[in-house]
Design an enzyme around this catalytic site. Structure first.
Site, PDB file in Angstrom:
ATOM      1  N   ASP A 196       1.752 -85.954  39.065  1.00 38.24           N
ATOM      2  CA  ASP A 196       1.327 -84.555  39.156  1.00 38.24           C
ATOM      3  C   ASP A 196       0.022 -84.485  39.944  1.00 38.24           C
ATOM      4  O   ASP A 196      -0.536 -85.518  40.348  1.00 38.24           O
ATOM      5  CB  ASP A 196       1.174 -83.924  37.775  1.00 38.24           C
ATOM      6  N   HIS A 244      13.051 -74.628  38.650  1.00 34.43           N
ATOM      7  CA  HIS A 244      13.083 -73.161  38.597  1.00 34.43           C
ATOM      8  C   HIS A 244      11.857 -72.529  39.259  1.00 34.43           C
ATOM      9  O   HIS A 244      11.829 -71.307  39.471  1.00 34.43           O
ATOM     10  CB  HIS A 244      13.242 -72.667  37.154  1.00 34.43           C
TER      11      HIS A 244
END
Length: 338
Positions: A196, A244
């Site tokens: 990340d 998403h």
């Protein structure tokens, strides 16, 4: 006979959420932890409320299944005891607080988002993404909310899919590390990497240290959209509540890089709130899609059929969907590299 009662239930949905949110804000459920009971008079005194608001709050919380009443006293239901008491393993209050403070007011302008196709919680003209902000408190709220939702979702996924066949997990966009923490607690042979942004890895390392898993889970700073390749050396890649956020071309490109990073036989697990193939539900997935309109530039929720097509086009085989029930996902689309 058809009546407008279902429409009234939709109207009342916002009242239910705000009742839940103010209960979490006040610490109501945490104060009732461990079987403690509270009368209206006690609630009024403890929270500094007049009797009428205290009575209405307790009654409304009971109607929502958050409290139960015995005589004149209220106590937590099992739902509240397990998920709304601070310090519980799967505490969900952080998600409630983030939604209340961050997304509730922007949703009042949903018509604007529909007309402009632009997010409402950040400004694309002055920010690269919703994570590009000078507000550290907002970012902390976001990552705590994601950890809150992800922890139980990780547990449900681990029950539905057997990760014991794998030895090295790459969690792409893994945030504070909720998924590898849950998996590594269950599977002593598993090692994991959280990929990340560098500032997110700081929080991930804190969570990993709190779980006493520093020797088995590492956090690697990077940008999974911009970096030319994903870290290799892993036999399973997890994309949980990631795709998403992005449009189809971005997702297809990311899946291709996942394929390239895996060895033959390696697996990919796409964990999401999946729409049905007709894209008519379930509500949790469809409404999360609407929330992506509020929070992202190109995100939406997709169906299992769409993910299956993308994975197949990327070169994956044995694509199948594993259903389960969790707040952050209702299934995982699993495939492997031939």
């Amino acid at each position: 006979m058809i009546t407008p009662t279902p429409l009234m239930r939709l109207v009342a949905g916002v009242w239910g959420f705000k009742t839940l949110a103010v209960g979490v804000e006040l610490g109501l459920f945490t104060r009732l932890a461990g079987g403690r009971t509270m009368t209206v008079e006690q609630a009024a005194a403890e929270f500094g409320l007049p009797d009428r608001p205290a009575d209405l709050l307790l009654a409304a919380s009971a109607s929502l299944g958050l409290l139960e009443k015995s005589g004149d006293s209220y106590r937590n239901t099992e739902l509240a005891e397990q998920f709304l008491v601070e310090g519980r393993p799967y505490y969900f209050g952080a998600q409630v607080r983030y939604s209340d403070l961050r997304t509730y007011l922007p949703w009042h302008r949903i018509g604007e988002a529909l007309r402009t196709d632009r997010p409402l919680t950040w400004d694309p003209e002055s920010q690269q993404s919703m994570f590009d902000t000078a507000d550290p408190a907002m970012l902390a709220q976001f990552w705590d909310a994601m950890f809150s939702t992800s922890s139980f979702t990780a547990s449900a996924l681990a029950d539905a899919y057997d990760f014991s066949a794998h030895r090295r997990l790459l969690d792409v966009g893994g945030g504070a590390g909720a998924f590898p923490i849950e998996f590594c607690r269950r599977l002593p042979e598993l090692r994991a990497t959280v990929l990340d942004l560098p500032h997110v890895c700081v929080r991930a390392r804190e969570r990993i240290a709190e779980a006493r898993l520093t020797g088995r889970i590492e956090a690697v700073g990077g940008d999974f959209l911009a970096d030319p390749a994903l870290p290799d050396g892993h036999d399973v890649i997890l994309l949980s509540m990631i795709l998403h956020d992005w449009d189809e071309p971005t997702n297809r490109e990311l899946l291709a890089r996942c394929h390239a990073a895996l060895p033959p036989g390696g697996a990919i697990v796409v964990c999401e709130l999946l729409l049905n193939d007709e894209r008519t539900g379930p509500p949790e997935a469809a409404l999360m899609g609407m929330n992506m309109l509020v929070e992202t530039e190109g995100g939406r929720n997709y169906s299992g059929a769409e993910y299956t097509a993308w994975l197949t086009d990327a070169g994956f085989v044995d694509v199948h969907t594993v259903p389960f029930d969790a707040p952050g996902a209702n299934g995982a689309v699993v495939a492997r590299r031939a």
